[in-house]
Motif scaffolding. Sequence first.
Motif, PDB file in Angstrom:
ATOM      1  N   GLY A  83       0.782  -1.238   0.000  1.00 40.63           N
ATOM      2  CA  GLY A  83       0.000   0.000   0.000  1.00 40.63           C
ATOM      3  C   GLY A  83       0.808   1.280   0.000  1.00 40.63           C
ATOM      4  O   GLY A  83       0.281   2.356   0.290  1.00 40.63           O
ATOM      5  N   LYS A  89       3.862   1.225  -4.742  1.00 37.38           N
ATOM      6  CA  LYS A  89       4.760   0.538  -5.698  1.00 37.38           C
ATOM      7  C   LYS A  89       4.099   0.442  -7.074  1.00 37.38           C
ATOM      8  O   LYS A  89       4.673   0.836  -8.089  1.00 37.38           O
ATOM      9  CB  LYS A  89       5.080  -0.897  -5.219  1.00 37.38           C
ATOM     10  N   THR A  90       2.891  -0.123  -7.089  1.00 38.41           N
ATOM     11  CA  THR A  90       2.226  -0.353  -8.370  1.00 38.41           C
ATOM     12  C   THR A  90       1.867   0.965  -9.048  1.00 38.41           C
ATOM     13  O   THR A  90       2.045   1.123 -10.260  1.00 38.41           O
ATOM     14  CB  THR A  90       0.969  -1.226  -8.138  1.00 38.41           C
ATOM     15  N   THR A  91       1.394   1.920  -8.280  1.00 36.32           N
ATOM     16  CA  THR A  91       1.051   3.234  -8.832  1.00 36.32           C
ATOM     17  C   THR A  91       2.291   3.884  -9.444  1.00 36.32           C
ATOM     18  O   THR A  91       2.236   4.492 -10.514  1.00 36.32           O
ATOM     19  CB  THR A  91       0.477   4.130  -7.704  1.00 36.32           C
ATOM     20  N   ARG A 107       2.087   9.502  -1.650  1.00 34.05           N
ATOM     21  CA  ARG A 107       0.884   9.763  -0.848  1.00 34.05           C
ATOM     22  C   ARG A 107       1.119  10.921   0.126  1.00 34.05           C
ATOM     23  O   ARG A 107       0.704  10.876   1.273  1.00 34.05           O
ATOM     24  CB  ARG A 107       0.457   8.480  -0.137  1.00 34.05           C
ATOM     25  N   GLY A 116       2.057  13.567  -4.488  1.00 38.92           N
ATOM     26  CA  GLY A 116       0.937  13.941  -3.625  1.00 38.92           C
ATOM     27  C   GLY A 116      -0.160  12.879  -3.615  1.00 38.92           C
ATOM     28  O   GLY A 116      -0.287  12.083  -4.550  1.00 38.92           O
ATOM     29  N   THR A 173      -3.623  12.076  -4.376  1.00 39.75           N
ATOM     30  CA  THR A 173      -4.632  12.713  -5.226  1.00 39.75           C
ATOM     31  C   THR A 173      -5.647  11.693  -5.740  1.00 39.75           C
ATOM     32  O   THR A 173      -5.354  10.506  -5.860  1.00 39.75           O
ATOM     33  CB  THR A 173      -4.002  13.393  -6.476  1.00 39.75           C
TER      34      THR A 173
HETATM   35  N1  LIG Z   1      -0.384   9.253  -4.627  1.00 45.01           N
HETATM   36  C1  LIG Z   1      -1.526   8.568  -4.423  1.00 45.01           C
HETATM   37  N2  LIG Z   1      -2.693   9.235  -4.268  1.00 45.01           N
HETATM   38  C2  LIG Z   1      -3.843   8.570  -4.032  1.00 45.01           C
HETATM   39  N3  LIG Z   1      -3.948   7.236  -3.946  1.00 45.01           N
HETATM   40  C3  LIG Z   1      -2.815   6.522  -4.109  1.00 45.01           C
HETATM   41  C4  LIG Z   1      -1.558   7.132  -4.350  1.00 45.01           C
HETATM   42  N4  LIG Z   1      -0.615   6.163  -4.469  1.00 45.01           N
HETATM   43  C5  LIG Z   1      -1.266   5.001  -4.303  1.00 45.01           C
HETATM   44  N5  LIG Z   1      -2.583   5.197  -4.082  1.00 45.01           N
HETATM   45  C6  LIG Z   1      -3.615   4.181  -3.833  1.00 45.01           C
HETATM   46  O1  LIG Z   1      -3.232   3.454  -2.680  1.00 45.01           O
HETATM   47  C7  LIG Z   1      -3.457   2.072  -2.841  1.00 45.01           C
HETATM   48  C8  LIG Z   1      -2.138   1.334  -2.726  1.00 45.01           C
HETATM   49  O2  LIG Z   1      -1.278   1.767  -3.755  1.00 45.01           O
HETATM   50  P1  LIG Z   1      -0.419   0.728  -4.608  1.00 45.01           P
HETATM   51  O3  LIG Z   1       0.290   1.483  -5.653  1.00 45.01           O
HETATM   52  O4  LIG Z   1      -1.276  -0.413  -5.051  1.00 45.01           O
HETATM   53  O5  LIG Z   1       0.594   0.228  -3.489  1.00 45.01           O
HETATM   54  P2  LIG Z   1       1.497  -1.103  -3.417  1.00 45.01           P
HETATM   55  O6  LIG Z   1       1.738  -1.567  -4.810  1.00 45.01           O
HETATM   56  O7  LIG Z   1       2.738  -0.648  -2.725  1.00 45.01           O
HETATM   57  O8  LIG Z   1       0.725  -2.085  -2.592  1.00 45.01           O
HETATM   58  C9  LIG Z   1      -4.123   1.899  -4.192  1.00 45.01           C
HETATM   59  O9  LIG Z   1      -5.503   1.860  -4.018  1.00 45.01           O
HETATM   60  C10 LIG Z   1      -3.686   3.159  -4.949  1.00 45.01           C
HETATM   61  O10 LIG Z   1      -4.632   3.526  -5.928  1.00 45.01           O
END
Ligand SMILES: Nc1ncnc2c1ncn2[C@@H]1O[C@H](COP(=O)(O)OP(=O)(O)O)[C@@H](O)[C@H]1O
Length: 254
Positions: free
Chosen positions: A12, A15-17, A184, A213, A215
């Motif tokens: 969370g 990483k994926t984002t 975030r 940020g 968003t």
């Molecule tokens: N900068 C951001 N702003 C808003 N939501 C975000 C942001 N980065 C990630 N999220 C949300 O947070 C959650 C976890 O992000 P994710 O990229 O899946 O993390 P990980 O791959 O590390 O588990 C997802 O629902 C994603 O859409």
Amino acid sequence: MAVIAVFNQKGGVGKTTTCLNLVAALSIAQRHPIALDMDPQGHLSLASGLKNGTVQSKSMAAFFKDKVPLAQLLHDTPAGWQIIPATLELSKIDALYGSDPQAAKMLKQGLAEELALTGAPIIIDCCPMLGVLTLNALLACDRVLIPVSADFLSQHGVNRLDSALNVLERKLQRKFERRIVVTRFDSRRKLSYDIYDKLKQRYGDLVCKTRIGETVALATSPMHGLDVFAFAPQSPGAADYKLLTMELMESGFV
Ligand SMILES: Nc1ncnc2c1ncn2[C@@H]1O[C@H](COP(=O)(O)OP(=O)(O)O)[C@@H](O)[C@H]1O
Ligand SMILES: [Mg+2]
């Protein structure tokens, strides 16, 4: 060829984002990136807009289980970059190879033999565990990008991760070039600034200047199978990831 593992053992944190939007920005910059989804949850694959039916047999699991060459597993995304997707099948790899010390080198060999010639940057979305899959990603990569979300537990976790990478570096007798990117980030919260400052104090220039940020567009775009540039090109999230990508390119990280 830059091979970048996007890793943090915490879930969370973005990483994926970060993978999704870094790959999209590199593609817009004509760098022709390739994404590898190494998380059995397959969130990057889902967010990349691939049609479900096309993924099943042509995925990372086919490489690890059936030794299908990586070059045969590439999919073109609607946005124009390439991905080798993940399915739940990938979760069996740890059980399959758990005790085999050679298994951690499979991806490194596969990349060198099949994708090295392309010269394309390769971005690996890791799962939040240090098992066979992530060891493969770490052994195959030369750089590690560590997203850290701007909260206390995440900041605490990055110190452990840094120590783990140091141990691995000594064991492998090689260096991982690394960068930390704060994600975030909520500009209304003092805590976000405190965490950024603490990371800066401890890790100095390894911490990217660009902060991502928190968003709505970044949270929403994966639901539509789109990166933030396709979903909301004028959004602050698109601006942040464009800046981050420029920063990483300018410093030669990617
Ligand atoms: N900068 C951001 N702003 C808003 N939501 C975000 C942001 N980065 C990630 N999220 C949300 O947070 C959650 C976890 O992000 P994710 O990229 O899946 O993390 P990980 O791959 O590390 O588990 C997802 O629902 C994603 O859409
Ligand atoms: Mg993820």
